[in-house]
Scaffold this motif. Structure first.
Motif, mmCIF file in Angstrom:
data_model
loop_
_atom_site.group_PDB
_atom_site.id
_atom_site.type_symbol
_atom_site.label_atom_id
_atom_site.label_comp_id
_atom_site.label_asym_id
_atom_site.label_seq_id
_atom_site.Cartn_x
_atom_site.Cartn_y
_atom_site.Cartn_z
ATOM 1 N N SER A 86 0.513 -1.504 0.180
ATOM 2 C CA SER A 86 0.279 -0.051 0.032
ATOM 3 C C SER A 86 1.435 1.025 0.108
ATOM 4 N N TYR A 87 0.302 2.710 -0.854
ATOM 5 C CA TYR A 87 0.701 4.055 -0.641
ATOM 6 C C TYR A 87 1.428 3.798 0.917
ATOM 7 N N LYS A 88 0.162 4.060 1.605
ATOM 8 C CA LYS A 88 0.332 4.126 3.347
ATOM 9 C C LYS A 88 1.647 3.401 3.510
ATOM 10 N N ASP A 89 1.890 2.561 3.935
ATOM 11 C CA ASP A 89 2.360 1.750 4.067
ATOM 12 C C ASP A 89 4.177 2.187 3.342
ATOM 13 N N LEU A 90 4.044 2.400 2.343
ATOM 14 C CA LEU A 90 5.617 2.603 1.797
ATOM 15 C C LEU A 90 6.046 3.896 1.799
ATOM 16 N N TYR A 91 4.813 4.736 1.230
ATOM 17 C CA TYR A 91 5.024 6.458 1.633
ATOM 18 C C TYR A 91 4.770 7.325 2.558
ATOM 19 N N GLY A 92 3.642 6.408 2.792
ATOM 20 C CA GLY A 92 3.302 7.621 4.673
ATOM 21 C C GLY A 92 1.745 8.088 3.959
ATOM 22 N N TRP A 93 1.614 8.293 3.116
ATOM 23 C CA TRP A 93 0.092 8.898 2.815
ATOM 24 C C TRP A 93 -0.212 7.680 1.659
ATOM 25 N N THR A 94 -1.715 7.921 1.356
ATOM 26 C CA THR A 94 -2.635 7.349 0.717
ATOM 27 C C THR A 94 -3.021 8.271 -0.022
#
Ligand SMILES: Nc1ncnc2c1ncn2[C@@H]1O[C@H](COP(=O)(O)OP(=O)(O)OP(=O)(O)O)[C@@H](O)[C@H]1O
Length: 303
Positions: A129-137
């Motif tokens: 997920s973007y959340k896990d990889l980049y910290g943002w959805t």
């Protein structure tokens, strides 16, 4: 299950022009042949098999991730690839790889479809997920920056997310469901933008061979209309909704233009791909150089 009935011209009570035995029930979009359902499945699958063999897309024993969005293209790809792998003994280890961009009302629903496909096709699924990889959805990004160039940013993030997911799965290659219509559209867009660097890359069936994980497009010559028809007749479980953020209007015009051409001349899609392949770049043309991001070291986009 999302079922979109494909628009198709009814075959007129004739015999199938391939087997000459069963009644024709459809007009094949690519060739306008009147054929029966069984022969449609056979030609559709055999063409993809030929593309895989002729282009030597895989080697026995390879681990392959299928970029699975839950949409029609990647769902049909997962289904057909697992069938062909069994039937022709490719010897591949197949996985589903999904990127959760964090788009409520779109990706959360389509991921549910992929989770069902995991069980239906017996293919292990990895979700990054973007959340896990980049910290943002994407929802959070859009809230912050508004509805501006979202597809461009999201595309760059997704490319990296797929590479990272593929590395976690330790696969040798990643396949995506990009079809002939998508590629013809991209050829046209690159010509309209004068983007010769992308024009020379966009028709390649395999890209990124010098990068971390090569990507291939087994549907390079497969028509979108036939993918929809195949999914419909096979009653495959897929999700059919457009992303809620900024539909790409420019690409939309190119898409409509190609659909109009296809209506008059079905071969137009293959011809545009061929034209893209045949463009030669003069040796004196200065090409943009691929850069790397100063912060994370990943390849940077030219945008
Ligand atoms: N969120 C995602 N996770 C994994 N793979 C993806 C994702 N989004 C796109 N892809 C891959 O990229 C291909 C092209 O994506 P695109 O967004 O153009 O969708 P599409 O043409 O509607 O395809 P599909 O019908 O499979 O969604 C997909 O077929 C799939 O293989």
């Amino acid at each position: 299950m999302a079922e979109v009935e494909p628009k198709q011209k009814k075959a007129s009570g004739r015999q199938c022009c391939i087997c000459n035995q069963r009644r024709a029930v459809l007009k094949r979009p690519k060739t306008l042949e009147q054929i029966c359902r069984e022969c449609f499945y056979a030609v559709f699958e055999d063409e993809i098999h030929r593309v895989i063999v002729d282009n030597q897309l895989f080697k026995p024993g390879e681990r392959i991730a299928i970029g699975a969005s839950g949409g029609k293209d990647s769902t049909v790809l997962a289904y057909v690839l697992s069938e062909l792998n069994r039937r022709h003994k490719y010897g591949l280890d197949l996985f589903l790889l999904s990127v959760d961009e964090g788009i409520t009302g779109y990706r959360d629903d389509s991921l549910e479809t992929v989770k069902r496909n995991e069980i239906q096709y017996g293919l292990p699924l990895k979700v990054v997920s973007y959340k896990d990889l980049y910290g943002w959805t994407m929802d959070e990004i859009v809230k912050m920056i508004g509805l501006k160039n979202n597809c461009t940013f999201c595309g760059v993030f997704r490319r990296q997310a797929l590479d990272r997911g593929a590395a976690l799965l330790k696969v040798d290659k990643l396949v995506t469901g990009h079809n002939a219509d998508d590629i013809a559209e991209t050829v046209l867009l690159n010509i309209l933008r004068g983007d010769i660097a992308r024009l020379s890359r966009c028709t390649s069936i395999t890209t990124g061979e010098d990068g971390p994980i090569p990507r291939c497009k087994p549907f390079k010559y497969t028509y979108e209309k036939e993918i929809v028809m195949y999914a419909y007749f096979k009653r495959l479980d897929y999700f059919s909704t457009e992303c809620i953020y900024s539909p790409n209007a420019y690409r939309g015009f190119a898409r409509e233009f190609i659909k109009d051409l296809e209506r008059i001349r079905p071969r137009a899609i293959l011809d545009i791909i061929k034209s893209g392949e045949d463009f030669r770049i003069s040796t004196s043309t200065k090409m943009p150089e691929q850069g790397t991001c100063e912060r994370c070291g990943y390849i940077s986009s030219q945008i």
